[in-house]
Write a protein that holds these residues in place. Sequence first.
Motif: not given
Length: 742
Positions: A168-179
């Motif tokens: 579900i969270s995969a779309p937000a897992m972009q390089t540079g995004r904070t934890f």
Amino acid sequence: MFSSDSLLKALYESLPHAVLVVDADRNIVAANAAAQTLFGYAERELTAMRPGQLHAEEAESRDIGETLFPLGTDSGTLHRQVEFRCKDGSVFPAELTVSHIHAESGAPVGLVVMIRDLTEVLAAQAEQLGIERILKTALETISEGFAVYDPDDRLVLCNNAYKEIYAISAPAMQTGRTFESIIRYGLEYGQYPEAGETKEEREQWLQMRLSNHTVPSTPMVQKVAAERWVQVDERVTEDNYRVGLRTDISTLWRVKSEAERLGTMLEGVAQEVYLVNLKDGRILSANRSALENLQYTLEEIRELTPRDINADHSVFDLAEKIAPIIAGSAKVLTIDTEHMRKDGTTYACRVRVERLDTESEPVVMAFAEDITERLAIERSLERKQHEFETLVANLPDFITRSRPDTTLTYVNDHYARFTGLNVDEMVGRRFIDFTPEPLRAGLMDHFASLTLEAPIKTMEQEMVRFDGVRRWYLWSNLMVFDDGAPVELVSVGRDITESREARERIAAQSRELSMRNDALEQFGGVVSHDLKAPLRQIQLFADMIAEDVAAGKTDDLEMYSTHVSERARLLQRMITSLFEYSQLAYQAITRKHFEVTSAITAAWDNLSVNVVESGGRLKDETNAIAYADFDLMTQLLQNLFANSLKYRQDARAPEIRVTSQYADGIVSIIIEDNGIGIDPVYAESIFGVFQRLHRDERTYAGSGIGLSLCRRIAESHGGSIVLDREFRDGARFVVQLPFGRA
């Protein structure tokens, strides 16, 4: 015979590649220009040959011949990769396509053979496969979820298993995004069932999760779906990076039947999965991922064939690619293509096709993976590689890559400009060849000392630019090993000329300071000891004169006065010599390159009166260049010549011989004479201040400071002067000076 129209069509429609026309008797009857260029034969030579003569392997030629001939055999189109041999003997890989030529009656009368040179294609594929293996190893071989966050807690990388766990969270897992932003995204879309229902509960859970992430302790268990739990193990590196590992610890499914397990597995995987009937080519079944990606229902997709959803290959190309699977000659193969959705949009994918020979009839299972993101990553890596190469090319340092024998495989422009060559002229040559001959053995010993335990070392090396300018470089050499064997040498050279010169200046200043301190120390010792002797004698004779005058005695006054005058003159000479000696410690040294002969001539001319009186002769056999202060070196040679003229044997005229040697950056000047010589016992003491072996000044006059001045001059240049203890036919002195840089 076949018609001219069919011949022209076969020849000219395939002009970019080599084309041969073969008749039913297996003779080459025509060859296009590309074929002549590729094989290196003229057309008349080719038309006098059989196709089998062009093959590199006899067995392969025989197999192809048996497949195609006689022409009546229903072999269809032949397509395979083979190896051919050129006229010059070289072998190259090629893609071979053979089609029949039919007469108007429909009977096969010959073959048109198209040959595509695959040398560059296979090389490019090998390089691409290497990059893919690295990427695949880094991102795909880890079964657990893996992620890295930088010191600012921003995502650096994560593998597909990590994204699959947090789907579900995969779309937000972009390089540079904070934890934190990724966690908040998951909370918003229901990734964490245990976080609670209310906004306050979720915020409290979030703060607890961030605290555990910032200061991780023991592994924790986290619920990520209704029936899925993972163990969270996080660590903080020394560089303040956070590394996280996620392991699925969900309860194992109960054992089901083989069919149930297979069906569940197909539905659960993220890849698209298809079952295709080999008999009619229709899709028998597809899993949920395939249906969702393609936007078809199961009933709709069962009416389609793989050709209907393929947007990248023609029907012919697709049939050609999967022909080994259909024929049963291959069990598994992989195809890169594009799938087309129901709405007409496409996406890149990699399809793994596997033949399953069931009891009823053979089917094909195809696993299709959407590689759009991977291609984006590869393009990003290519951009980064280009940026890296641009950076390397513009760095002021020298950068090279070579094989262990120093054969260059990469050279940056900066190093190439230094040598006066271009990059292409340097690659393929051994860089040891650009090193001066005397330094090569030491350089190879340095490379040989690089081991698996100590693969990197540094060294300083003087290098000569193509225009003759000398520069000093600090080289960092790294030997890369594979299975314990050296495979590549990576070297980076940095210009340290200015810093080295600064070190040399500091060292020279230290030597000068040491000389000054030594001079002051010598001065104090001489004043306290050597100068007191004549002063005591003057005082003694003065007291004796005073006593005789008081007693009215005058007989010995003239003798006492003479002794006082002699001691006063001796004291004056000693003070003058000592002043000359001490002044050398404060004299600025101006170095330059000059021929040693010029200093020898100047020193000998300064002693012209002594030369005439003694009848001395000089043999100058030097050809060396010195890097020193010309005036001081003239003084050193003059002092040595003066001693040779002074300490001569009565029976023969003094002869002085000067020779020179050069080795390992040191110039040696050897001065020998045929005089009375020096006992080796005094080889060191003769260089002391006021040290005289002959006390009778009436025979050998002097102050005893000449050799002391010679040593101080030599040492002020970073050199030395010694007496040759083995020489017996007079005295021999050896002066050694560092050569310095031109």
